[in-house]
Design a protein around this motif. Structure first.
Motif, mmCIF file in Angstrom:
data_model
loop_
_atom_site.group_PDB
_atom_site.id
_atom_site.type_symbol
_atom_site.label_atom_id
_atom_site.label_comp_id
_atom_site.label_asym_id
_atom_site.label_seq_id
_atom_site.Cartn_x
_atom_site.Cartn_y
_atom_site.Cartn_z
ATOM 1 N N ALA A 126 0.832 -1.208 0.000
ATOM 2 C CA ALA A 126 0.000 0.000 0.000
ATOM 3 C C ALA A 126 0.865 1.255 0.000
ATOM 4 N N GLY A 127 1.932 1.246 0.796
ATOM 5 C CA GLY A 127 2.838 2.395 0.820
ATOM 6 C C GLY A 127 3.526 2.616 -0.511
ATOM 7 N N GLN A 128 3.877 1.523 -1.190
ATOM 8 C CA GLN A 128 4.499 1.641 -2.507
ATOM 9 C C GLN A 128 3.546 2.295 -3.501
ATOM 10 N N ILE A 129 2.283 1.882 -3.462
ATOM 11 C CA ILE A 129 1.287 2.471 -4.359
ATOM 12 C C ILE A 129 1.139 3.966 -4.083
ATOM 13 N N ALA A 130 1.104 4.340 -2.808
ATOM 14 C CA ALA A 130 0.988 5.757 -2.453
ATOM 15 C C ALA A 130 2.178 6.549 -2.987
ATOM 16 N N ARG A 131 3.360 5.987 -2.840
ATOM 17 C CA ARG A 131 4.573 6.702 -3.264
ATOM 18 C C ARG A 131 4.643 6.834 -4.781
ATOM 19 N N GLU A 132 4.409 5.737 -5.503
ATOM 20 C CA GLU A 132 4.563 5.759 -6.956
ATOM 21 C C GLU A 132 3.520 6.641 -7.632
ATOM 22 N N ASN A 133 2.344 6.730 -7.037
ATOM 23 C CA ASN A 133 1.255 7.485 -7.655
ATOM 24 C C ASN A 133 0.949 8.789 -6.940
ATOM 25 N N ARG A 134 1.774 9.132 -5.943
ATOM 26 C CA ARG A 134 1.674 10.374 -5.183
ATOM 27 C C ARG A 134 0.259 10.546 -4.614
ATOM 28 N N THR A 166 7.900 8.265 6.564
ATOM 29 C CA THR A 166 8.649 9.521 6.580
ATOM 30 C C THR A 166 9.026 9.953 5.167
ATOM 31 N N ARG A 167 9.276 9.000 4.280
ATOM 32 C CA ARG A 167 9.639 9.341 2.899
ATOM 33 C C ARG A 167 8.446 9.906 2.135
ATOM 34 N N LEU A 168 7.249 9.401 2.438
ATOM 35 C CA LEU A 168 6.058 9.986 1.824
ATOM 36 C C LEU A 168 5.961 11.462 2.204
ATOM 37 N N SER A 169 6.118 11.736 3.483
ATOM 38 C CA SER A 169 6.027 13.118 3.950
ATOM 39 C C SER A 169 7.102 13.987 3.306
ATOM 40 N N ALA A 170 8.324 13.453 3.222
ATOM 41 C CA ALA A 170 9.423 14.214 2.625
ATOM 42 C C ALA A 170 9.170 14.505 1.153
ATOM 43 N N ALA A 171 8.424 13.631 0.488
ATOM 44 C CA ALA A 171 8.108 13.819 -0.929
ATOM 45 C C ALA A 171 6.887 14.708 -1.140
ATOM 46 N N GLY A 172 6.343 15.247 -0.064
ATOM 47 C CA GLY A 172 5.171 16.118 -0.175
ATOM 48 C C GLY A 172 3.873 15.361 -0.354
ATOM 49 N N ILE A 173 3.867 14.079 0.035
ATOM 50 C CA ILE A 173 2.664 13.253 -0.053
ATOM 51 C C ILE A 173 2.061 13.170 1.345
ATOM 52 N N PRO A 174 0.886 13.742 1.573
ATOM 53 C CA PRO A 174 0.345 13.825 2.933
ATOM 54 C C PRO A 174 0.020 12.456 3.530
ATOM 55 N N THR A 175 0.199 12.346 4.852
ATOM 56 C CA THR A 175 -0.141 11.132 5.586
ATOM 57 C C THR A 175 -1.003 11.498 6.790
ATOM 58 N N ILE A 176 -2.006 10.666 7.040
ATOM 59 C CA ILE A 176 -2.938 10.884 8.151
ATOM 60 C C ILE A 176 -3.033 9.596 8.964
ATOM 61 N N ALA A 177 -3.036 9.710 10.298
ATOM 62 C CA ALA A 177 -3.283 8.569 11.170
ATOM 63 C C ALA A 177 -4.495 8.869 12.031
ATOM 64 N N VAL A 178 -5.487 7.978 11.974
ATOM 65 C CA VAL A 178 -6.666 8.080 12.836
ATOM 66 C C VAL A 178 -6.603 6.904 13.805
ATOM 67 N N VAL A 179 -6.487 7.194 15.102
ATOM 68 C CA VAL A 179 -6.292 6.145 16.104
ATOM 69 C C VAL A 179 -7.610 5.882 16.825
ATOM 70 N N PHE A 180 -8.115 4.654 16.676
ATOM 71 C CA PHE A 180 -9.411 4.280 17.238
ATOM 72 C C PHE A 180 -9.287 3.500 18.543
ATOM 73 N N GLY A 181 -8.133 2.898 18.784
ATOM 74 C CA GLY A 181 -7.960 2.060 19.971
ATOM 75 C C GLY A 181 -6.495 1.924 20.293
ATOM 76 N N ASN A 182 -6.050 0.709 20.580
ATOM 77 C CA ASN A 182 -4.652 0.487 20.915
ATOM 78 C C ASN A 182 -3.739 0.730 19.726
ATOM 79 N N ALA A 183 -2.648 1.424 19.973
ATOM 80 C CA ALA A 183 -1.568 1.570 19.001
ATOM 81 C C ALA A 183 -0.283 1.421 19.804
ATOM 82 N N THR A 184 0.123 0.171 19.955
ATOM 83 C CA THR A 184 1.172 -0.171 20.908
ATOM 84 C C THR A 184 2.477 -0.487 20.206
ATOM 85 N N ALA A 185 3.571 -0.181 20.901
ATOM 86 C CA ALA A 185 4.916 -0.506 20.415
ATOM 87 C C ALA A 185 5.121 0.061 19.012
ATOM 88 N N GLY A 186 5.389 -0.811 18.016
ATOM 89 C CA GLY A 186 5.601 -0.318 16.655
ATOM 90 C C GLY A 186 4.408 0.431 16.124
#
Length: 526
Positions: A126-134, A166-186
């Motif tokens: 999924a990340g590759q698709i986001a990067r290649e197609n901006r 981080t590379r998406l952000s550096a390339a000017g491709i916006p990233t959003i995280a919506v946290v609904f519950g546990n987001a532990t460790a990694g």
């Protein structure tokens, strides 16, 4: 532009046999998709709903624009393995506020949304698709992090997921995280490395280590909210940009973030084909050794069934030409007789150069047994001509889309832009197969080698053992070359109903970005 005329007989015995075989494969596909969409099972789905929480696909449905399509990517990941079908995560491309976005949604009903080796591969795709197609990337987070018993397969390669954010952000491709519950460790690093973060009040729990581990490591006794709740992260750590009152509010806020990107695009539309898409079920041969004319498929996929064929009288085992899908111009390379000769390879290389010069994306329809073998063809330069075609595919700079509609064997898979050549998107029809060669051919080769080895040692060859070996090899290759098996290992972006091909390709063409249109080919051996 010339219009394709169909010669298909939908009442003929071959068509009816082909259709019946395709419907059987579609039944198998539907069963696999039902497993993936069932999450962790009725017990865990009911428990999740009882807590007032939404399932991942319900979250996606509220996030994307009403009545807009969602193109799910790798939906049957992990099929045929010991891991849950779907790999505890939903990935795909949806339209949010008019903007195509890559969406990744953890499924907390499957082992708490824990990451296994296949969910890792799926999110990285999924990340590759986001990067290649901006494309902006939206993570709908609810995961306990790595599935610890599988840490040896996850920990080291898993770091790439954070690198890629981080590379998406550096390339000017916006990233959003919506946290609904546990987001532990990694999982905590997903919001930590995203441009925009939204936490659900009293639900989001984001920390590197939960209260039990903190107690063991430091002796401190602390509760979830104090350690990593939404209010704490909004007021003290600064990790939360927005606090949502509930899940629906969180998705509303995410849509607002995307609206502010100002990246909305208009969908492409084009005149429908002259022929019914339902016919596509009966066109591919039930026996992959029997060739079929891909122009019958193009007549049911291309706008107005118009196709301007390139070099129709030369290299006739490969059909090349120009058309459009939902208003998007496309160059097509489609196998007609399975095997590829020198003429087909040279024709393909020239056509790919023309597409690059015009900045036109390419569509590869795979149905090939590979490049022709034998002394005549080796002496005629099949290696250098095959290399010419592969060189052109590998170094073409326009977007490539690939659909395996039949067989994809040997180096023909490479020349027709298989997964290793990184097409922007690759989909498979349920009848399709892919392997180094066909089952009978592979078993036959092993038999010949074993027979020659026995003769060289002066031994009598065991014919009964040979028959057993051939049967076992053919059965194994037959299983491991099937569409669901390969899709389960993420060798494509999904197995699709042939009737959906035009829609899927139209969505993909609306997403791809050509970038620079200056081909940089390697040295062609002519």
């Amino acid at each position: 532009m010339p219009i394709l005329n169909s010669a298909l007989d939908p009442r003929g015995p071959a068509y009816l046999d082909n259709r019946e075989a395709m419907l059987e494969r579609l039944t198998e596909l539907d069963s696999a998709l039902r497993q993936a969409r069932g999450g962790g099972g009725e017990k865990y789905v009911t428990r999740h709903h009882a807590r007032g929480k939404l399932l991942p696909r319900e979250r996606i449905e509220l996030l994307v624009d009403r009545d807009s399509p969602f193109l799910e990517i790798c939906p049957v990941a992990a099929w045929g393995t010991d891991y849950p079908v779907g790999a505890s995560v939903v990935t795909g491309i949806g339209i949010v506020e008019g903007t195509p976005c890559v969406i990744v949604a953890n499924d907390p009903t499957v082992r708490g949304g824990a990451v296994n080796p296949f969910s890792l591969k799926k999110t990285q795709r999924a990340g590759q698709i986001a990067r290649e197609n901006r494309l902006p990337m939206i993570n709908l987070v609810e995961s306990g992090g790595a599935d610890l018993p599988q840490q040896a397969e996850i920990f080291i390669p898993g770091g790439a997921a954070f690198r890629d954010l981080t590379r998406l952000s550096a390339a000017g491709i916006p990233t959003i995280a919506v946290v609904f519950g546990n987001a532990t460790a990694g999982g905590a690093y997903v919001p930590g490395m995203s441009d925009y973060t939204i936490f659900v009040r009293d639900r989001a729990k984001v920390f590197l280590a939960g209260p039990p581990l903190v107690k063991m490591a430091t002796g401190e006794t602390v509760d979830d909210e104090t350690l990593g709740g939404a209010a704490m992260h909004a007021s003290k750590s600064g990790l939360a940009d927005h606090i949502a009152e509930d899940e629906r509010d969180a998705l509303r806020l995410a849509r607002g973030c995307v609206r502010n990107f100002g990246r909305s695009v208009k969908a492409g539309y084009g005149p429908e084909p002259k022929y019914d898409a339902d016919d596509l079920l009966g066109i591919p041969s039930a026996d992959l050794r029997v060739p079929f004319d891909p122009r019958e498929i193009l007549a049911r996929v291309l706008d107005s069934s118009e196709f301007d064929e390139f070099k129709p009288a030369y290299g006739q085992a490969l059909c090349t030409g120009w058309g459009a899908i939902h208003g998007h111009r496309i160059g097509v390379l489609a196998n007609t007789r399975g095997v590829l000769f020198s003429a087909e390879a040279q024709k393909a290389a020239q056509f790919i150069q023309l597409a690059n010069a015009a900045g036109t994306p390419l569509l590869f329809l795979q149905n090939t047994t590979g490049y022709m073998v034998g002394s005549e063809y080796e002496q005629g330069g099949i290696i250098k001509h095959g290399a010419l075609m592969i060189n052109a595919v590998a170094n073409s700079t326009v977007p490539h889309l690939t659909v395996n509609i039949g067989a994809s064997y040997g180096a023909g898979n490479y020349g027709m832009c298989g997964r290793a050549f990184e097409p922007r998107f690759l989909f498979t029809w349920p009848n399709a197969k892919s392997a180094v060669m066909g089952p009978q051919q592979l078993a036959g080769v092993l038999s010949i080698v074993a027979r020659q080895a026995a003769e060289a040692k002066g031994h009598t060859y065991d014919e009964e053992q040979d028959r057993t070996m051939r049967f076992m090899v053919e059965h194994k290759v037959e299983q491991e070359s099937a569409a669901l098996f390969l899709s389960g290992r993420l060798y494509d972006d999904g197995v699709i109903d042939p009737r959906d091909t035009r829609t899927v390709l139209g969505m993909c063409l609306a997403l791809v970005r050509s970038g620079e249109q200056h081909p940089n080919f390697g040295v062609f051996r002519l």
